[in-house]
Design a protein around this motif. Structure first.
Motif, PDB file in Angstrom:
ATOM      1  N   ALA A  42      -9.152  15.309 -22.383  1.00  0.00           N
ATOM      2  CA  ALA A  42      -9.797  15.764 -21.155  1.00  0.00           C
ATOM      3  C   ALA A  42      -8.764  15.845 -20.041  1.00  0.00           C
ATOM      4  O   ALA A  42      -7.757  15.147 -20.066  1.00  0.00           O
ATOM      5  CB  ALA A  42     -10.925  14.798 -20.765  1.00  0.00           C
ATOM      6  N   SER A  43      -9.039  16.691 -19.063  1.00  0.00           N
ATOM      7  CA  SER A  43      -8.180  16.858 -17.893  1.00  0.00           C
ATOM      8  C   SER A  43      -8.800  16.106 -16.713  1.00  0.00           C
ATOM      9  O   SER A  43      -9.945  16.364 -16.336  1.00  0.00           O
ATOM     10  CB  SER A  43      -8.060  18.354 -17.560  1.00  0.00           C
ATOM     11  OG  SER A  43      -7.343  18.537 -16.357  1.00  0.00           O
ATOM     12  N   VAL A  44      -8.042  15.177 -16.148  1.00  0.00           N
ATOM     13  CA  VAL A  44      -8.520  14.344 -15.035  1.00  0.00           C
ATOM     14  C   VAL A  44      -8.792  15.233 -13.823  1.00  0.00           C
ATOM     15  O   VAL A  44      -7.979  16.085 -13.478  1.00  0.00           O
ATOM     16  CB  VAL A  44      -7.482  13.247 -14.701  1.00  0.00           C
ATOM     17  CG1 VAL A  44      -7.886  12.461 -13.470  1.00  0.00           C
ATOM     18  CG2 VAL A  44      -7.281  12.329 -15.903  1.00  0.00           C
ATOM     19  N   GLN A  45      -9.934  14.992 -13.161  1.00  0.00           N
ATOM     20  CA  GLN A  45     -10.356  15.862 -12.065  1.00  0.00           C
ATOM     21  C   GLN A  45     -10.409  15.192 -10.698  1.00  0.00           C
ATOM     22  O   GLN A  45     -10.863  15.817  -9.743  1.00  0.00           O
ATOM     23  CB  GLN A  45     -11.730  16.467 -12.390  1.00  0.00           C
ATOM     24  CG  GLN A  45     -11.705  17.352 -13.618  1.00  0.00           C
ATOM     25  CD  GLN A  45     -10.767  18.531 -13.460  1.00  0.00           C
ATOM     26  OE1 GLN A  45     -10.896  19.303 -12.527  1.00  0.00           O
ATOM     27  NE2 GLN A  45      -9.798  18.661 -14.359  1.00  0.00           N
ATOM     28  N   ASN A  46      -9.982  13.945 -10.589  1.00  0.00           N
ATOM     29  CA  ASN A  46      -9.913  13.329  -9.266  1.00  0.00           C
ATOM     30  C   ASN A  46      -8.756  12.335  -9.215  1.00  0.00           C
ATOM     31  O   ASN A  46      -8.235  11.935 -10.243  1.00  0.00           O
ATOM     32  CB  ASN A  46     -11.244  12.699  -8.841  1.00  0.00           C
ATOM     33  CG  ASN A  46     -11.727  11.603  -9.735  1.00  0.00           C
ATOM     34  OD1 ASN A  46     -12.050  11.827 -10.893  1.00  0.00           O
ATOM     35  ND2 ASN A  46     -11.798  10.402  -9.216  1.00  0.00           N
ATOM     36  N   ALA A  47      -8.372  11.996  -7.998  1.00  0.00           N
ATOM     37  CA  ALA A  47      -7.255  11.066  -7.799  1.00  0.00           C
ATOM     38  C   ALA A  47      -7.725   9.639  -8.045  1.00  0.00           C
ATOM     39  O   ALA A  47      -8.765   9.227  -7.519  1.00  0.00           O
ATOM     40  CB  ALA A  47      -6.705  11.195  -6.385  1.00  0.00           C
ATOM     41  N   PRO A  48      -6.967   8.881  -8.825  1.00  0.00           N
ATOM     42  CA  PRO A  48      -7.364   7.490  -9.089  1.00  0.00           C
ATOM     43  C   PRO A  48      -7.064   6.567  -7.905  1.00  0.00           C
ATOM     44  O   PRO A  48      -6.029   6.681  -7.262  1.00  0.00           O
ATOM     45  CB  PRO A  48      -6.529   7.100 -10.306  1.00  0.00           C
ATOM     46  CG  PRO A  48      -5.381   8.036 -10.322  1.00  0.00           C
ATOM     47  CD  PRO A  48      -5.809   9.284  -9.622  1.00  0.00           C
ATOM     48  N   PHE A  49      -7.991   5.656  -7.652  1.00  0.00           N
ATOM     49  CA  PHE A  49      -7.805   4.645  -6.608  1.00  0.00           C
ATOM     50  C   PHE A  49      -7.058   3.427  -7.126  1.00  0.00           C
ATOM     51  O   PHE A  49      -6.366   2.762  -6.382  1.00  0.00           O
ATOM     52  CB  PHE A  49      -9.153   4.185  -6.054  1.00  0.00           C
ATOM     53  CG  PHE A  49      -9.845   5.213  -5.213  1.00  0.00           C
ATOM     54  CD1 PHE A  49      -9.393   5.508  -3.942  1.00  0.00           C
ATOM     55  CD2 PHE A  49     -10.942   5.894  -5.698  1.00  0.00           C
ATOM     56  CE1 PHE A  49     -10.020   6.457  -3.150  1.00  0.00           C
ATOM     57  CE2 PHE A  49     -11.586   6.838  -4.925  1.00  0.00           C
ATOM     58  CZ  PHE A  49     -11.120   7.131  -3.654  1.00  0.00           C
ATOM     59  N   LEU A  50      -7.243   3.113  -8.397  1.00  0.00           N
ATOM     60  CA  LEU A  50      -6.709   1.864  -8.941  1.00  0.00           C
ATOM     61  C   LEU A  50      -5.757   2.065 -10.112  1.00  0.00           C
ATOM     62  O   LEU A  50      -4.810   1.311 -10.272  1.00  0.00           O
ATOM     63  CB  LEU A  50      -7.869   0.958  -9.380  1.00  0.00           C
ATOM     64  CG  LEU A  50      -8.916   0.651  -8.305  1.00  0.00           C
ATOM     65  CD1 LEU A  50     -10.087  -0.104  -8.910  1.00  0.00           C
ATOM     66  CD2 LEU A  50      -8.300  -0.133  -7.169  1.00  0.00           C
ATOM     67  N   GLN A  51      -6.013   3.040 -10.942  1.00  0.00           N
ATOM     68  CA  GLN A  51      -5.218   3.259 -12.149  1.00  0.00           C
ATOM     69  C   GLN A  51      -3.871   3.883 -11.791  1.00  0.00           C
ATOM     70  O   GLN A  51      -3.821   4.901 -11.108  1.00  0.00           O
ATOM     71  CB  GLN A  51      -5.972   4.167 -13.119  1.00  0.00           C
ATOM     72  CG  GLN A  51      -5.209   4.552 -14.359  1.00  0.00           C
ATOM     73  CD  GLN A  51      -4.871   3.370 -15.254  1.00  0.00           C
ATOM     74  OE1 GLN A  51      -5.670   2.465 -15.416  1.00  0.00           O
ATOM     75  NE2 GLN A  51      -3.687   3.376 -15.813  1.00  0.00           N
ATOM     76  N   ASP A  52      -2.807   3.285 -12.261  1.00  0.00           N
ATOM     77  CA  ASP A  52      -1.467   3.837 -12.076  1.00  0.00           C
ATOM     78  C   ASP A  52      -1.087   4.691 -13.278  1.00  0.00           C
ATOM     79  O   ASP A  52      -1.633   4.549 -14.372  1.00  0.00           O
ATOM     80  CB  ASP A  52      -0.429   2.714 -11.905  1.00  0.00           C
ATOM     81  CG  ASP A  52      -0.540   2.021 -10.552  1.00  0.00           C
ATOM     82  OD1 ASP A  52      -1.021   2.652  -9.587  1.00  0.00           O
ATOM     83  OD2 ASP A  52      -0.134   0.850 -10.461  1.00  0.00           O
ATOM     84  N   GLY A  53      -0.114   5.593 -13.075  1.00  0.00           N
ATOM     85  CA  GLY A  53       0.441   6.360 -14.170  1.00  0.00           C
ATOM     86  C   GLY A  53      -0.341   7.588 -14.577  1.00  0.00           C
ATOM     87  O   GLY A  53      -0.059   8.192 -15.611  1.00  0.00           O
ATOM     88  N   VAL A  54      -1.313   7.996 -13.767  1.00  0.00           N
ATOM     89  CA  VAL A  54      -2.091   9.200 -14.058  1.00  0.00           C
ATOM     90  C   VAL A  54      -2.419   9.884 -12.734  1.00  0.00           C
ATOM     91  O   VAL A  54      -2.595   9.226 -11.713  1.00  0.00           O
ATOM     92  CB  VAL A  54      -3.370   8.871 -14.878  1.00  0.00           C
ATOM     93  CG1 VAL A  54      -4.374   8.089 -14.074  1.00  0.00           C
ATOM     94  CG2 VAL A  54      -3.990  10.130 -15.449  1.00  0.00           C
TER      95      VAL A  54
END
Length: 164
Positions: A42-54
């Motif tokens: 899947a292609s990520v569609q929003n900016a992560p608040f907590l997860q690093d490296g994506v």
């Protein structure tokens, strides 16, 4: 029912597990919206608040558990985008107070998309798209931190970001 809704719109929630950082949020998971590309990607569609490296636009591989939750198991490819998190300093000497809107306004010249964590914690997670003025963004972020407007961190940076 949830699986039917997910398939109807092509969006799924992909969950990430991580070790909580000391002095940060106690959560050890974060769910990000993604567009399903295949049986396990899947292609990520929003900016992560907590997860690093994506970052938004990255393609991730996932496994679906017996409860129907999609758990990320790795990044397949990078979009070239970067994730930057900015937290305004309400007691700082800068003009922003604790306003996420003021943070957006300061960075608006760069055309960054961003989301606000919550009203209680006005952290903004920005996506800096590939090809953006990374040097200019970095200069403004550094200036804002030095002048007490905000704190920031890079949750996901590319070679282009680090070399700008």
């Amino acid at each position: 029912m949830m699986a039917l809704m997910e398939n109807a719109v092509g969006k799924i929630k992909v969950w990430f597990r991580f070790v909580p950082r000391e002095g940060w949020f106690p959560q050890d998971t974060e769910g990000l919206w993604a567009t399903k590309l295949g049986d396990d990607t899947a292609s990520v569609q929003n900016a992560p608040f907590l997860q690093d490296g994506v970052a938004e636009g990255d393609v991730v591989r996932y496994r679906t558990d017996s409860d129907g939750l999609h758990w990320a198991v790795g990044r397949v490819s990078s979009s070239g985008h970067c994730t930057i998190r900015v937290v305004p300093v309400p007691t700082g000497t800068g003009p922003l107070g604790c306003s996420p809107q003021a943070v957006h306004q300061r960075l608006s010249a760069f055309g960054l998309g961003g989301e606000v964590f919550s009203e209680d914690f006005p952290m903004v997670a920005f996506t800096a798209p590939a090809g953006a003025d990374f040097a200019g963004i970095k200069a403004l972020l550094t200036r804002g931190q030095e002048e007490g407007w905000w704190h920031y961190e890079v949750g996901c940076g590319t070679d282009e970001w680090w070399n700008a």
